[in-house]
Design a protein around this motif. Structure first.
Motif, mmCIF file in Angstrom:
data_model
loop_
_atom_site.group_PDB
_atom_site.id
_atom_site.type_symbol
_atom_site.label_atom_id
_atom_site.label_comp_id
_atom_site.label_asym_id
_atom_site.label_seq_id
_atom_site.Cartn_x
_atom_site.Cartn_y
_atom_site.Cartn_z
ATOM 1 N N GLN A 48 0.851 -1.187 0.000
ATOM 2 C CA GLN A 48 0.000 0.000 0.000
ATOM 3 C C GLN A 48 0.883 1.232 0.000
ATOM 4 O O GLN A 48 1.886 1.288 0.697
ATOM 5 C CB GLN A 48 -0.916 -0.015 1.222
ATOM 6 N N LEU A 49 0.481 2.225 -0.772
ATOM 7 C CA LEU A 49 1.283 3.425 -0.944
ATOM 8 C C LEU A 49 0.503 4.652 -0.513
ATOM 9 O O LEU A 49 -0.695 4.770 -0.806
ATOM 10 C CB LEU A 49 1.709 3.574 -2.413
ATOM 11 N N GLN A 50 1.182 5.559 0.154
ATOM 12 C CA GLN A 50 0.571 6.794 0.629
ATOM 13 C C GLN A 50 1.476 7.956 0.245
ATOM 14 O O GLN A 50 2.571 8.094 0.783
ATOM 15 C CB GLN A 50 0.395 6.744 2.148
ATOM 16 N N ALA A 51 0.992 8.770 -0.684
ATOM 17 C CA ALA A 51 1.763 9.930 -1.135
ATOM 18 C C ALA A 51 1.398 11.160 -0.317
ATOM 19 O O ALA A 51 0.248 11.307 0.122
ATOM 20 C CB ALA A 51 1.509 10.181 -2.613
ATOM 21 N N SER A 52 2.373 12.036 -0.152
ATOM 22 C CA SER A 52 2.140 13.265 0.601
ATOM 23 C C SER A 52 3.114 14.340 0.146
ATOM 24 O O SER A 52 4.078 14.050 -0.572
ATOM 25 C CB SER A 52 2.307 13.005 2.099
ATOM 26 N N TYR B 143 1.399 10.942 -8.529
ATOM 27 C CA TYR B 143 1.186 9.607 -7.995
ATOM 28 C C TYR B 143 2.504 8.848 -7.890
ATOM 29 O O TYR B 143 3.335 8.922 -8.802
ATOM 30 C CB TYR B 143 0.261 8.805 -8.909
ATOM 31 N N CYS B 144 2.658 8.107 -6.819
ATOM 32 C CA CYS B 144 3.740 7.139 -6.755
ATOM 33 C C CYS B 144 3.149 5.767 -7.079
ATOM 34 O O CYS B 144 1.953 5.513 -6.853
ATOM 35 C CB CYS B 144 4.405 7.130 -5.383
ATOM 36 N N ALA B 145 3.984 4.909 -7.629
ATOM 37 C CA ALA B 145 3.512 3.599 -8.046
ATOM 38 C C ALA B 145 4.631 2.580 -7.909
ATOM 39 O O ALA B 145 5.808 2.932 -8.012
ATOM 40 C CB ALA B 145 3.004 3.653 -9.481
ATOM 41 N N THR C 141 1.695 -1.992 -10.690
ATOM 42 C CA THR C 141 0.592 -2.715 -10.076
ATOM 43 C C THR C 141 -0.075 -1.930 -8.952
ATOM 44 O O THR C 141 -1.295 -1.963 -8.802
ATOM 45 C CB THR C 141 1.084 -4.061 -9.505
ATOM 46 N N TYR C 142 0.718 -1.263 -8.161
ATOM 47 C CA TYR C 142 0.211 -0.579 -6.979
ATOM 48 C C TYR C 142 0.395 0.926 -7.120
ATOM 49 O O TYR C 142 1.438 1.403 -7.580
ATOM 50 C CB TYR C 142 0.936 -1.082 -5.725
ATOM 51 N N TRP C 143 -0.633 1.657 -6.679
ATOM 52 C CA TRP C 143 -0.648 3.111 -6.825
ATOM 53 C C TRP C 143 -1.037 3.767 -5.513
ATOM 54 O O TRP C 143 -1.921 3.277 -4.794
ATOM 55 C CB TRP C 143 -1.646 3.515 -7.910
ATOM 56 N N GLY C 144 -0.399 4.903 -5.255
ATOM 57 C CA GLY C 144 -0.832 5.732 -4.153
ATOM 58 C C GLY C 144 -2.039 6.546 -4.569
ATOM 59 O O GLY C 144 -2.462 6.527 -5.728
ATOM 60 N N GLN C 145 -2.580 7.323 -3.655
ATOM 61 C CA GLN C 145 -3.815 8.047 -3.908
ATOM 62 C C GLN C 145 -3.595 9.373 -4.618
ATOM 63 O O GLN C 145 -4.559 9.967 -5.076
ATOM 64 C CB GLN C 145 -4.557 8.310 -2.581
ATOM 65 N N GLY C 146 -2.373 9.816 -4.753
ATOM 66 C CA GLY C 146 -2.109 11.064 -5.446
ATOM 67 C C GLY C 146 -2.052 12.253 -4.504
ATOM 68 O O GLY C 146 -2.768 12.311 -3.502
ATOM 69 N N THR C 147 -1.202 13.190 -4.837
ATOM 70 C CA THR C 147 -1.098 14.429 -4.078
ATOM 71 C C THR C 147 -1.001 15.581 -5.073
ATOM 72 O O THR C 147 -0.277 15.505 -6.064
ATOM 73 C CB THR C 147 0.109 14.391 -3.116
ATOM 74 N N LEU C 148 -1.764 16.635 -4.819
ATOM 75 C CA LEU C 148 -1.889 17.728 -5.769
ATOM 76 C C LEU C 148 -0.765 18.743 -5.601
ATOM 77 O O LEU C 148 -0.509 19.227 -4.500
ATOM 78 C CB LEU C 148 -3.242 18.423 -5.592
ATOM 79 N N VAL C 149 -0.141 19.053 -6.720
ATOM 80 C CA VAL C 149 0.874 20.105 -6.774
ATOM 81 C C VAL C 149 0.358 21.195 -7.701
ATOM 82 O O VAL C 149 0.023 20.926 -8.856
ATOM 83 C CB VAL C 149 2.215 19.561 -7.294
ATOM 84 N N THR C 150 0.293 22.398 -7.179
ATOM 85 C CA THR C 150 -0.150 23.534 -7.966
ATOM 86 C C THR C 150 0.953 24.575 -7.970
ATOM 87 O O THR C 150 1.405 25.005 -6.907
ATOM 88 C CB THR C 150 -1.440 24.147 -7.393
ATOM 89 N N VAL C 151 1.374 24.957 -9.165
ATOM 90 C CA VAL C 151 2.436 25.942 -9.304
ATOM 91 C C VAL C 151 1.852 27.182 -9.959
ATOM 92 O O VAL C 151 1.380 27.144 -11.096
ATOM 93 C CB VAL C 151 3.597 25.395 -10.154
ATOM 94 N N SER C 152 1.888 28.273 -9.236
ATOM 95 C CA SER C 152 1.336 29.527 -9.761
ATOM 96 C C SER C 152 2.441 30.328 -10.444
ATOM 97 O O SER C 152 3.608 30.266 -10.067
ATOM 98 C CB SER C 152 0.718 30.339 -8.635
ATOM 99 N N SER C 153 2.047 31.099 -11.430
ATOM 100 C CA SER C 153 3.027 31.897 -12.189
ATOM 101 C C SER C 153 3.261 33.252 -11.554
ATOM 102 O O SER C 153 2.564 33.666 -10.648
ATOM 103 C CB SER C 153 2.536 32.065 -13.622
#
Length: 122
Positions: free
Chosen positions: A2-6, A94-96, A110-122
């Motif tokens: 199990q994977l947990q991204a942060s 996502y990490c996998a 085969t296995y994926w984390g839930q994803g973490t949002l990265v937002t880059v503003s200009s």
């Protein structure tokens, strides 16, 4: 496994951010680890990967020289250090985990984390 991204968040262009992915259940060193990202309106994109124990890395051209992947098998963790961020890096990351041969395509993982949002503003 199990994977947990942060570690995602909102940053400005030029800033740095470090994503982490913690693994549980399974032998972490049995997997090569990849990072992918998915931006709105685009297909999931390969970012980079790191090998199981030799720690060989491979990056997409779009991030080469700016992003660095590392792993700590003792702590079952993989990290994505992102420097000189650009607005086009905005995506869910996502990490996998991949137990097979080294691969850059999502279907090989085969296995994926839930994803973490990265937002880059200009």
């Amino acid at each position: 496994v199990q994977l947990q991204a942060s570690g995602g968040g909102l940053v400005q262009a030029g800033d740095s951010l470090r994503l982490s992915c913690a693994a549980s259940e399974g032998t972490f060193s049995s997997y090569s680890m990849g990072w992918f990202r998915h931006a709105p309106g685009k297909e999931r994109e390969f970012v980079g990967l790191i090998g199981r124990t030799d720690y060989t890395t491979y990056y997409a051209n779009s991030v080469k020289g700016r992003f660095t992947i590392s792993r700590d098998n003792a702590k079952s963790a993989v990290h994505l250090q992102m420097n000189s961020l650009k607005p086009e890096d905005t995506a869910v990351y996502y990490c996998a985990a991949n137990s097979g041969a080294i691969a850059t395509t999502p279907k090989e993982y085969t296995y994926w984390g839930q994803g973490t949002l990265v937002t880059v503003s200009s």
